[in-house]
Design an enzyme around this catalytic site. Structure first.
Site, PDB file in Angstrom:
ATOM      1  N   ASP A   1       7.688   5.332 -33.549  1.00 51.69           N
ATOM      2  CA  ASP A   1       6.841   5.521 -32.369  1.00 51.69           C
ATOM      3  C   ASP A   1       5.452   6.023 -32.759  1.00 51.69           C
ATOM      4  O   ASP A   1       5.025   7.099 -32.361  1.00 51.69           O
ATOM      5  CB  ASP A   1       7.526   6.488 -31.399  1.00 51.69           C
ATOM      6  CG  ASP A   1       6.930   6.430 -30.008  1.00 51.69           C
ATOM      7  OD1 ASP A   1       6.315   5.399 -29.663  1.00 51.69           O
ATOM      8  OD2 ASP A   1       7.072   7.410 -29.263  1.00 51.69           O
TER       9      ASP A   1
ATOM     10  N   HIS B   1       5.066   3.470 -28.095  1.00 53.94           N
ATOM     11  CA  HIS B   1       5.672   3.011 -26.842  1.00 53.94           C
ATOM     12  C   HIS B   1       4.617   2.701 -25.780  1.00 53.94           C
ATOM     13  O   HIS B   1       4.922   2.081 -24.774  1.00 53.94           O
ATOM     14  CB  HIS B   1       6.716   4.005 -26.317  1.00 53.94           C
ATOM     15  CG  HIS B   1       6.165   5.332 -25.914  1.00 53.94           C
ATOM     16  ND1 HIS B   1       6.253   6.436 -26.730  1.00 53.94           N
ATOM     17  CD2 HIS B   1       5.533   5.737 -24.792  1.00 53.94           C
ATOM     18  CE1 HIS B   1       5.691   7.467 -26.126  1.00 53.94           C
ATOM     19  NE2 HIS B   1       5.239   7.064 -24.939  1.00 53.94           N
TER      20      HIS B   1
END
EC number: 3.4.21.-
Length: 119
Positions: free
Chosen positions: A59, A40
């Protein structure tokens, strides 16, 4: 870390702090040329500097450093696991959670200069 404890400078030699004008994000040094962090954070990086593992909202991201770092008293990579942690065990490695092992082959492939697909 909010609410964390202060540590000795040599206690976590694999932790990396990225500054981009100000503090940007924390990372983990996994060898002399690569750091592991959360995907992210990718929207803030120049695109040629990172690899995002999987388009399915995984992620995890690897960033190749501009030049290799040298190990020292204060700098050393984290050893990646050779087997998955057992259920209920405490990993005790910042930024290295049980799920990272699921991507170990991908991480090793990218570091070796190859490509790999999502598990």
């Amino acid at each position: 870390v909010i609410g964390g404890d202060e540590c000795n400078i040599n206690e976590h030699p694999f932790l990396v702090a990225l500054y981009y004008s100000t503090f940007f994000c924390g990372m983990t040094l996994i060898n002399q040329e690569w750091v592991l962090t959360a995907a992210h954070e990718s929207e803030k990086f120049p695109k040629e500097k990172y690899f995002i593992f999987c388009p399915n909202n995984k992620d995890i991201m690897l960033i190749r450093l501009d030049k290799p770092v040298s190990n020292s008293e204060h700098i050393a990579p984290l050893s990646l696991p050779s087997s998955p942690p057992s259920v209920g065990s405490v990993c005790r490695k910042p930024a290295l959670y049980t799920k990272v092992f699921d991507y170990l082959l991908w991480i090793q492939s990218i570091i070796a200069g190859n490509t790999a697909t999502c598990p």
